[in-house]
Scaffold this motif. Structure first.
Motif, PDB file in Angstrom:
ATOM      1  N   ASP A 111       0.829  -1.208   0.000  1.00  0.00           N
ATOM      2  CA  ASP A 111       0.000   0.000   0.000  1.00  0.00           C
ATOM      3  C   ASP A 111       0.864   1.260   0.000  1.00  0.00           C
ATOM      4  O   ASP A 111       0.528   2.257  -0.651  1.00  0.00           O
ATOM      5  CB  ASP A 111      -0.932   0.003   1.214  1.00  0.00           C
ATOM      6  N   ASN A 112       1.974   1.232   0.741  1.00  0.00           N
ATOM      7  CA  ASN A 112       2.896   2.377   0.742  1.00  0.00           C
ATOM      8  C   ASN A 112       3.482   2.603  -0.645  1.00  0.00           C
ATOM      9  O   ASN A 112       3.596   3.736  -1.118  1.00  0.00           O
ATOM     10  CB  ASN A 112       4.012   2.159   1.758  1.00  0.00           C
ATOM     11  N   TYR A 113       3.864   1.505  -1.306  1.00  0.00           N
ATOM     12  CA  TYR A 113       4.421   1.616  -2.661  1.00  0.00           C
ATOM     13  C   TYR A 113       3.382   2.182  -3.628  1.00  0.00           C
ATOM     14  O   TYR A 113       3.682   3.042  -4.458  1.00  0.00           O
ATOM     15  CB  TYR A 113       4.903   0.247  -3.129  1.00  0.00           C
ATOM     16  N   ILE A 114       2.147   1.698  -3.530  1.00  0.00           N
ATOM     17  CA  ILE A 114       1.068   2.190  -4.400  1.00  0.00           C
ATOM     18  C   ILE A 114       0.867   3.684  -4.204  1.00  0.00           C
ATOM     19  O   ILE A 114       0.723   4.440  -5.174  1.00  0.00           O
ATOM     20  CB  ILE A 114      -0.232   1.412  -4.099  1.00  0.00           C
ATOM     21  N   GLN A 115       0.873   4.121  -2.956  1.00  0.00           N
ATOM     22  CA  GLN A 115       0.653   5.540  -2.683  1.00  0.00           C
ATOM     23  C   GLN A 115       1.817   6.388  -3.181  1.00  0.00           C
ATOM     24  O   GLN A 115       1.612   7.456  -3.775  1.00  0.00           O
ATOM     25  CB  GLN A 115       0.451   5.740  -1.177  1.00  0.00           C
ATOM     26  N   GLU A 116       3.043   5.928  -2.966  1.00  0.00           N
ATOM     27  CA  GLU A 116       4.219   6.697  -3.385  1.00  0.00           C
ATOM     28  C   GLU A 116       4.293   6.858  -4.893  1.00  0.00           C
ATOM     29  O   GLU A 116       4.796   7.863  -5.400  1.00  0.00           O
ATOM     30  CB  GLU A 116       5.494   6.035  -2.869  1.00  0.00           C
ATOM     31  N   ASN A 117       3.798   5.861  -5.628  1.00  0.00           N
ATOM     32  CA  ASN A 117       3.878   5.893  -7.087  1.00  0.00           C
ATOM     33  C   ASN A 117       2.547   6.263  -7.745  1.00  0.00           C
ATOM     34  O   ASN A 117       2.409   6.119  -8.962  1.00  0.00           O
ATOM     35  CB  ASN A 117       4.357   4.531  -7.600  1.00  0.00           C
ATOM     36  N   HIS A 118       1.586   6.723  -6.939  1.00  0.00           N
ATOM     37  CA  HIS A 118       0.298   7.218  -7.445  1.00  0.00           C
ATOM     38  C   HIS A 118      -0.398   6.165  -8.308  1.00  0.00           C
ATOM     39  O   HIS A 118      -0.881   6.451  -9.406  1.00  0.00           O
ATOM     40  CB  HIS A 118       0.508   8.506  -8.251  1.00  0.00           C
ATOM     41  N   LEU A 119      -0.455   4.933  -7.784  1.00  0.00           N
ATOM     42  CA  LEU A 119      -1.075   3.835  -8.510  1.00  0.00           C
ATOM     43  C   LEU A 119      -2.430   3.445  -7.914  1.00  0.00           C
ATOM     44  O   LEU A 119      -2.938   2.356  -8.193  1.00  0.00           O
ATOM     45  CB  LEU A 119      -0.140   2.611  -8.500  1.00  0.00           C
ATOM     46  N   GLU A 120      -3.006   4.336  -7.120  1.00  0.00           N
ATOM     47  CA  GLU A 120      -4.244   3.999  -6.411  1.00  0.00           C
ATOM     48  C   GLU A 120      -5.388   3.630  -7.359  1.00  0.00           C
ATOM     49  O   GLU A 120      -6.253   2.819  -7.003  1.00  0.00           O
ATOM     50  CB  GLU A 120      -4.696   5.161  -5.514  1.00  0.00           C
ATOM     51  N   THR A 121      -5.425   4.230  -8.556  1.00  0.00           N
ATOM     52  CA  THR A 121      -6.530   3.954  -9.474  1.00  0.00           C
ATOM     53  C   THR A 121      -6.382   2.599 -10.168  1.00  0.00           C
ATOM     54  O   THR A 121      -7.354   2.101 -10.749  1.00  0.00           O
ATOM     55  CB  THR A 121      -6.622   5.051 -10.550  1.00  0.00           C
ATOM     56  N   ASN A 122      -5.188   2.021 -10.126  1.00  0.00           N
ATOM     57  CA  ASN A 122      -4.946   0.770 -10.843  1.00  0.00           C
ATOM     58  C   ASN A 122      -4.691  -0.434  -9.947  1.00  0.00           C
ATOM     59  O   ASN A 122      -4.891  -1.574 -10.371  1.00  0.00           O
ATOM     60  CB  ASN A 122      -3.751   0.925 -11.795  1.00  0.00           C
ATOM     61  N   LEU A 123      -4.206  -0.208  -8.730  1.00  0.00           N
ATOM     62  CA  LEU A 123      -3.880  -1.303  -7.827  1.00  0.00           C
ATOM     63  C   LEU A 123      -4.627  -1.138  -6.516  1.00  0.00           C
ATOM     64  O   LEU A 123      -4.811  -0.020  -6.033  1.00  0.00           O
ATOM     65  CB  LEU A 123      -2.372  -1.363  -7.529  1.00  0.00           C
ATOM     66  N   ARG A 124      -5.005  -2.277  -5.937  1.00  0.00           N
ATOM     67  CA  ARG A 124      -5.662  -2.254  -4.636  1.00  0.00           C
ATOM     68  C   ARG A 124      -5.386  -3.580  -3.931  1.00  0.00           C
ATOM     69  O   ARG A 124      -5.336  -4.637  -4.570  1.00  0.00           O
ATOM     70  CB  ARG A 124      -7.163  -2.043  -4.804  1.00  0.00           C
TER      71      ARG A 124
END
Length: 261
Positions: A111-124
């Motif tokens: 979740d930290n990696y997703i947030q840092e790389n602005h991937l919230e719309t594609n990964l969950r």
């Protein structure tokens, strides 16, 4: 008549009586310290291996390789506790709690990696009764109507592969489509498309990390038949087009008893 001389008591017998309980005590202490040493050595090695794999995975993913802290004995993601993952007395559920703690730590890290790389719309990520679910939307991996991976998948694949290399659990990869029919020479229906996407992404993960054991992996296509959103709107259909990676639990709780799955 000469008096008989009484033999003086042998003082050494009384003085040596302490040797027997002392030797037993030393033996028990030696066994205790050997057990403690073995436990700490095994768990410490697991913790270091997991920490190294996590850091390597996030470095490959371009997330800056942030340092993962708090790896203690017993894969202690955060330290403390009794080493069985329960933070207290082990009631026979230590293996389940240990595994659950590891999966939760992986979820927080990803979740930290997703947030840092602005991937919230594609990964969950989502923790379920079956294990840790990683859900990836279609556009992060494939073009519309295709199972060929796009270059942007490099932001996802190596990171996920690195995380999977740090744990022994089974990995189930599933492909899902929307309910819009497809009929091409390569993909006569959504069954072929969803299956090909699951298979290609599984191969991509295995190629991204040579230490992954293929025997842990399986790939399945579910076509349009397991939607997570409405099939009547474009927004809902977009959510249904996805690939899911389930890190399956090895243990489950059944009426208070630990059961291996």
């Amino acid at each position: 008549m000469a008096k008989k001389k009484h033999a003086e008591p042998h003082e050494e017998e009384a003085g040596e009586a302490w040797l027997l309980p002392y030797s037993d005590l030393m033996t028990l202490l030696l066994a205790l310290f050997l057990c403690l040493f073995c436990m700490s050595k095994v768990d410490g090695g697991k913790a270091k291996a997991m920490g190294a794999a996590f850091n390597k995975a996030f470095s490959l993913g371009g997330g800056g390789g942030f340092l993962l802290m708090g790896l203690g004995p017993g894969l202690g993601m955060g330290g403390g506790g009794s080493g069985d993952g329960t933070g207290g007395e082990d009631n026979g559920n230590g293996a389940y709690m240990m595994e659950n703690q590891t999966l939760e730590y992986m979820q927080r890290s990803l979740d930290n990696y997703i947030q840092e790389n602005h991937l919230e719309t594609n990964l969950r990520t989502n923790m379920t009764e079956d294990g840790l679910m990683i859900r990836i939307k279609e556009k992060a991996l494939f073009p519309s109507g295709s199972a060929e991976l796009v270059p942007e998948s490099q932001l996802v694949g190596p990171v996920v592969a690195g995380l999977l290399a740090a744990i022994p659990e089974r990995v189930i990869i599933t492909g899902h489509t929307d309910n819009v029919p497809i009929n091409t020479p390569q993909y006569p229906s959504n069954w072929e498309l969803s299956s090909a996407r699951a298979l290609n992404f599984m191969k991509f993960l295995l190629a991204s990390n040579a230490s992954l054991n293929p025997a842990r992996f399986s790939a399945t296509g579910y076509s349009e038949y397991r939607p997570v959103a409405s099939r009547e709107t474009e927004g809902g259909r977009s959510q249904n087009r996805r690939v899911e990676i389930l890190i399956a639990r090895s243990f489950k709780m059944a009426e208070g008893t630990l059961v291996a799955q």
